[in-house]
Scaffold this active site. Structure first.
Site, short mmCIF file in Angstrom:
data_model
loop_
_atom_site.label_atom_id
_atom_site.label_comp_id
_atom_site.label_asym_id
_atom_site.label_seq_id
_atom_site.Cartn_x
_atom_site.Cartn_y
_atom_site.Cartn_z
N TYR A 129 44.38 29.93 33.99
CA TYR A 129 44.23 28.56 33.52
C TYR A 129 43.17 28.50 32.42
CZ TYR A 129 43.84 23.54 33.36
OH TYR A 129 43.85 22.23 32.92
N GLN A 267 23.88 25.12 26.65
CA GLN A 267 24.69 24.91 27.85
C GLN A 267 24.92 23.43 28.11
OE1 GLN A 267 25.88 28.18 27.86
NE2 GLN A 267 26.37 27.41 29.90
N HIS A 270 28.18 21.71 26.85
CA HIS A 270 29.49 21.81 27.49
C HIS A 270 29.94 20.49 28.09
CE1 HIS A 270 30.79 26.01 27.44
NE2 HIS A 270 29.53 26.35 27.51
N GLU A 336 24.54 30.40 37.48
CA GLU A 336 25.71 31.00 36.83
C GLU A 336 25.24 31.94 35.72
OE1 GLU A 336 29.68 29.49 34.38
OE2 GLU A 336 27.93 28.19 34.56
N HIS A 337 24.38 31.44 34.84
CA HIS A 337 23.78 32.24 33.77
C HIS A 337 22.26 32.23 33.97
CE1 HIS A 337 27.32 30.10 31.98
NE2 HIS A 337 27.64 31.31 31.57
N ASP A 370 29.09 34.34 26.27
CA ASP A 370 30.23 33.42 26.22
C ASP A 370 31.37 33.97 25.36
OD1 ASP A 370 29.15 31.50 27.86
OD2 ASP A 370 28.37 30.27 26.23
N HIS A 429 48.36 47.49 73.63
CA HIS A 429 47.86 48.30 72.53
C HIS A 429 47.72 49.75 72.97
CE1 HIS A 429 47.02 44.47 70.67
NE2 HIS A 429 46.43 45.02 69.62
#
Length: 442
Positions: A129, A267, A270, A336-337, A370, A429
């Site tokens: 996606y 950032q 975004h 995340e970063h 990125d 078993h």
């Protein structure tokens, strides 16, 4: 501009840290009632329902879901040569890094005549996606496609929202990036309906072209995409539930405040929900960064978006006593970063245990990652870097154990297997083992 959290003079517990640190995020549960009917309709009706929702949400109805090959080829021909060059170099670097992530079959001899192998099998078909929205993301095409290809995935489809300005097809730069990567199956569908169609498949508008469902969906998206991924999980695999992007910077007084400010702003560009956090033991640096942000944020192209993100509860400056305390903070935050802008940045970076990706020193900005570092930019968000990894070749591989014991090797362990089966009150078993030695069975 940036709110401050002062942890100096305190030794907070991990629980206290997690509560004190800036954190935004999104409430996926809040949109599930709106997304569930979309997913259910597409599960039942396929393409017609997906196109109905596309027309409703994106205000465009493509003539088909699958983008014609000529449209993809034309997008490649029309793309600015400078952008082609930049994309090709990003692809080259990403392939170098991801090719080294390939895993080999291992074979372990447990006992003479008894082996266990682990082999790595690519997922059969994946859906990648690529979002639309505030920006165009050919870089996300690269970050999804390259590891899937390097893993050996045999069938993949890129799904991206149709654009009214481009004839109802995804943005031409997205299509051109697909062409550069050799991807010939692209679907003009996005949002929750795109995720659902990837999971359930259907037949295209010509009533002939089959849109096969996938086995795994990867790639970031907005809260509606995330909710749809949650709903289809189990029907297909997903990589993660991605939240808004985030950056944390661990810095001391050796850092350049203008550089730190620029990275926080990058950032925030975004999304209004993006998180930008500075952790520092220098109040002077914090003051200088605030001043630099105030100067630069209003001058950047998307200043309104940036200012909203920086003023939100998810962004701020955290003051600590020293870098040792700062490491505890950034590990608790699990960004995340994570950028390290300190003296001896590499040694400090080596001590970090929780981050999606770590960027070392002044000349390794998140912006490099990125696009063109070779690393992957599809990374865990919302603190999930404590337990999750970014997208990689491993995302598209399944480890399968192959057990191969001969008669003598089984006989040697049979009594213990039977003992454990009886201890768990699962006698059948044990009987399955005994049957192999009854009456001279071979």
């Amino acid at each position: 501009m940036l709110t401050r959290t002062d942890l100096r003079g305190a030794v907070p517990t991990l629980s206290q840290l997690r509560r004190a640190l800036p954190r935004g995020g999104t409430d996926v549960n809040a949109v599930l009632p709106a997304v569930t009917p979309v997913v259910e309709a597409i599960a039942e009706h396929g393409v017609p329902a997906a196109l109905d929702y596309t027309e409703k949400f994106d205000r465009v109805r493509p003539t088909s879901v699958r983008v014609p090959a000529e449209v993809i080829a034309q997008a490649r021909r029309d793309l600015d040569p400078a952008i082609v060059d930049a994309l090709e170099e990003s692809i080259r670097r990403a392939r170098l890094v991801h090719a080294d992530q390939r895993r080999q079959t291992t074979l372990t001899q447990v006992v003479p005549g008894g082996t266990v192998a682990e082999k790595w099998i690519p997922v059969r078909r994946v859906g990648l996606y690529v979002p639309g929205g505030n920006a165009v993301y050919p870089s996300s095409v690269i970050m999804n496609v390259v590891p899937a290809q390097e893993a050996g995935v045999g069938s993949l489809v890129v799904a991206s929202p149709p654009q009214a300005d481009f004839g109802g097809w995804p943005h031409p730069t997205i299509l051109a990036a697909c062409a550069l990567l050799g991807v010939d199956e692209v679907w003009a569908v996005g949002g929750a309906q795109g995720v659902a169609l990837l999971a359930y498949g259907g037949t295209d508008t010509d009533d002939v072209t089959v849109l096969d469902p996938v086995d795994l969906i990867t790639g970031p998206g907005n809260i509606y995409v995330t909710a749809a991924k949650r709903l289809v999980r189990g029907v297909v695999g997903i990589d993660a539930e991605a939240g808004p992007t985030e950056i944390a910077i661990l810095a001391d007084d050796s850092a350049d405040p203008a550089v730190v400010a620029a990275d926080l702003i990058s950032q925030a560009e975004h999304d209004v929900l993006a998180a930008s956090v500075l952790v520092t033991d220098s109040e002077a640096l914090a003051d200088a960064v605030d001043e630099a942000v105030a100067r630069a944020a209003g001058a950047t192209k998307h200043s309104e978006r940036v200012l909203t993100a920086l003023a939100g509860p998810q962004s701020g400056i955290v003051l600590v006593d020293d870098i040792e305390a700062g490491l505890s903070v950034v590990d608790a935050y699990a960004a995340e970063h994570l950028e390290i802008q300190t003296r001896d940045a590499r040694a400090v970076a080596d001590r970090v245990t929780s981050a999606g990706a770590i960027f070392v020193g002044t000349y390794s900005p998140v912006s490099l990652g990125d696009y063109s570092a070779g690393s992957n930019h599809v990374l865990p968000t919302s603190g999930s870097a404590k337990y999750a990894s970014g997208l990689s070749v491993q995302t598209f591989l399944r480890g399968v154990h192959v057990v191969d014991y001969d008669r003598d090797a089984l006989a040697e362990i049979a009594d213990r297997v039977i003992t454990l089966a009886d201890a768990e009150d699962l006698p059948a078993h044990g009987e399955a083992v005994q049957a192999r030695f009854a009456g001279g069975a071979r």
